[in-house]
Design a protein around this motif. Structure first.
Motif, PDB file in Angstrom:
ATOM      1  N   ASP A 188       0.827  -1.209   0.000  1.00 13.47           N
ATOM      2  CA  ASP A 188       0.000   0.000   0.000  1.00 13.47           C
ATOM      3  C   ASP A 188       0.860   1.258   0.000  1.00 13.47           C
TER       4      ASP A 188
ATOM      5  N   LEU B 121     -14.908  -2.626   0.310  1.00 11.12           N
ATOM      6  CA  LEU B 121     -13.725  -1.829   0.006  1.00 11.12           C
ATOM      7  C   LEU B 121     -13.162  -2.193  -1.366  1.00 11.12           C
TER       8      LEU B 121
ATOM      9  N   SER C  66     -13.134   0.260  -4.616  1.00  4.89           N
ATOM     10  CA  SER C  66     -11.804   0.668  -5.058  1.00  4.89           C
ATOM     11  C   SER C  66     -11.490   0.247  -6.486  1.00  4.89           C
ATOM     12  N   TYR C  67     -11.821  -0.997  -6.850  1.00  9.73           N
ATOM     13  CA  TYR C  67     -11.347  -1.546  -8.115  1.00  9.73           C
ATOM     14  C   TYR C  67     -12.407  -1.628  -9.215  1.00  9.73           C
TER      15      TYR C  67
ATOM     16  N   THR D  79     -10.765   7.271 -10.171  1.00 18.13           N
ATOM     17  CA  THR D  79     -10.424   5.858  -9.949  1.00 18.13           C
ATOM     18  C   THR D  79      -9.092   5.732  -9.214  1.00 18.13           C
TER      19      THR D  79
ATOM     20  N   LEU E  15      -9.735   6.395  -5.586  1.00 18.20           N
ATOM     21  CA  LEU E  15     -10.380   5.263  -4.926  1.00 18.20           C
ATOM     22  C   LEU E  15      -9.380   4.152  -4.602  1.00 18.20           C
ATOM     23  N   ILE E  16      -8.409   3.947  -5.485  1.00 17.49           N
ATOM     24  CA  ILE E  16      -7.362   2.960  -5.203  1.00 17.49           C
ATOM     25  C   ILE E  16      -6.530   3.405  -4.007  1.00 17.49           C
ATOM     26  N   THR E  17      -6.296   4.715  -3.890  1.00 20.38           N
ATOM     27  CA  THR E  17      -5.577   5.234  -2.728  1.00 20.38           C
ATOM     28  C   THR E  17      -6.399   5.049  -1.455  1.00 20.38           C
ATOM     29  N   ILE E  18      -7.720   5.208  -1.568  1.00 26.35           N
ATOM     30  CA  ILE E  18      -8.586   4.955  -0.414  1.00 26.35           C
ATOM     31  C   ILE E  18      -8.476   3.504   0.026  1.00 26.35           C
ATOM     32  N   ASN E  19      -8.339   2.594  -0.947  1.00 25.40           N
ATOM     33  CA  ASN E  19      -8.131   1.182  -0.607  1.00 25.40           C
ATOM     34  C   ASN E  19      -6.855   1.006   0.205  1.00 25.40           C
ATOM     35  N   CYS E  20      -5.804   1.747  -0.171  1.00 21.24           N
ATOM     36  CA  CYS E  20      -4.543   1.675   0.579  1.00 21.24           C
ATOM     37  C   CYS E  20      -4.706   2.196   2.004  1.00 21.24           C
TER      38      CYS E  20
END
Length: 281
Positions: free
Chosen positions: A28, A203, A207-208, A239, A242-247
């Motif tokens: 992450d 999540l 995210s994806y 997008t 959102l991937i950063t939010i997943n991290c």
């Protein structure tokens, strides 16, 4: 960084699952730094991230590598949890530190190989055909090759493993209930696993799924960059956010919710004060 420091500083947390948690935090962190690199290029020269250039090849490759590593780590954690529960009554197999280290190495080798394919020549720098509109100079067929199998992997395997864990815990609870034994521990474990799996799914979906939708749009799109500006590129930036939010969400779901880790983090905060007190005594 907090998760990595706490995991490495506490010796009693050096368990197989802790190695996977620490590696997930490192993935992450790698994803966040890669995204920051792309953001700086966008700030200094926005046209580069829209029309594509050789300068974007390495940042996108490292970004892809870090995302793939995160996905493989999430899958590895789900498999490890399933093996830990399913094999807990047997002595033939146990997940050890060497297994976790081997899984980490395999994850990084696979992510490095797939992420570096554009740097090895699978790109569209000198081709106008099959060029990605959203992620130039990547090729559309490379994005499809990367996105579809890994999105399926990220959704199907965790679904199977966590559902199997819930089913196993429920069967054991019913068995103990039939024998007249207390089932409070299995009931609380079942609720915790079910809650965690729902958070993981939500999540991952948030995210994806938009990124996957962007790849599908990219594959079916026949318009040029100018016609799609700025709406589609705003969606592309969202997008990435959102991937950063997943991290940011992974440490909360997987690590920071663990009471032991929180207690160890508080102990580390008080470590220097305790040393000073001990020296005074």
């Amino acid at each position: 960084c907090t998760v990595i420091f706490t995991r490495m500083a506490t010796k009693d947390l050096h368990k197989p699952i802790s190695i996977l948690f620490c590696n997930l935090a490192f993935s992450d962190l790698f994803t966040s730094f890669s995204g920051f690199w792309i953001s700086m290029l966008f700030i200094t020269n926005p046209d580069v991230t829209i029309f594509g250039s050789k300068d974007m090849l390495a940042p996108y490759a490292f970004y892809t590598m870090s995302i793939l590593s995160t996905i493989y780590n999430l899958v590895s954690i789900g498999i490890e949890r399933y093996l830990a529960v399913a094999e807990s009554m047997r002595t033939r197999f146990r997940v050890t530190r060497s297994h976790s280290i081997a899984a980490v190495l395999i994850n990084w080798v696979l992510a490095f190989f797939l992420g570096c394919l554009p740097l090895m020549g699978w790109n569209c720098l000198h081709m106008e055909k099959n060029l990605s509109v959203l992620y130039s100079p990547f090729c559309v067929n490379y994005l499809i090759f990367i996105a579809i199998p890994n999105v399926v992997l990220a959704f199907i395997i965790p679904l199977f493993t966590y559902l199997r864990i819930i089913i196993i815990l429920r069967k054991r609870k019913l068995r103990m209930k039939a024998c007249g034994q207390a089932t409070g521990t299995y009931k609380s474990a079942e609720i915790q696993v079910a809650r965690t799996s729902i958070f993981i799914w939500l999540l991952a979906l948030i995210s994806y799924a938009p990124f996957f939708a962007g790849v599908i749009f990219d594959a079916t799109n026949y318009q040029c960059h100018i016609d799609l500006y700025p709406g589609v590129y705003i969606f592309r930036n969202c997008t990435a956010m959102l991937i950063t939010i997943n991290c940011l969400g992974n440490p909360i779901i997987y690590t920071l919710k663990v009471k032991t880790l929180g207690a160890k983090l508080k102990a580390l905060k008080c470590l220097s004060a305790n040393r000073i007190r001990a020296c005074t005594i």
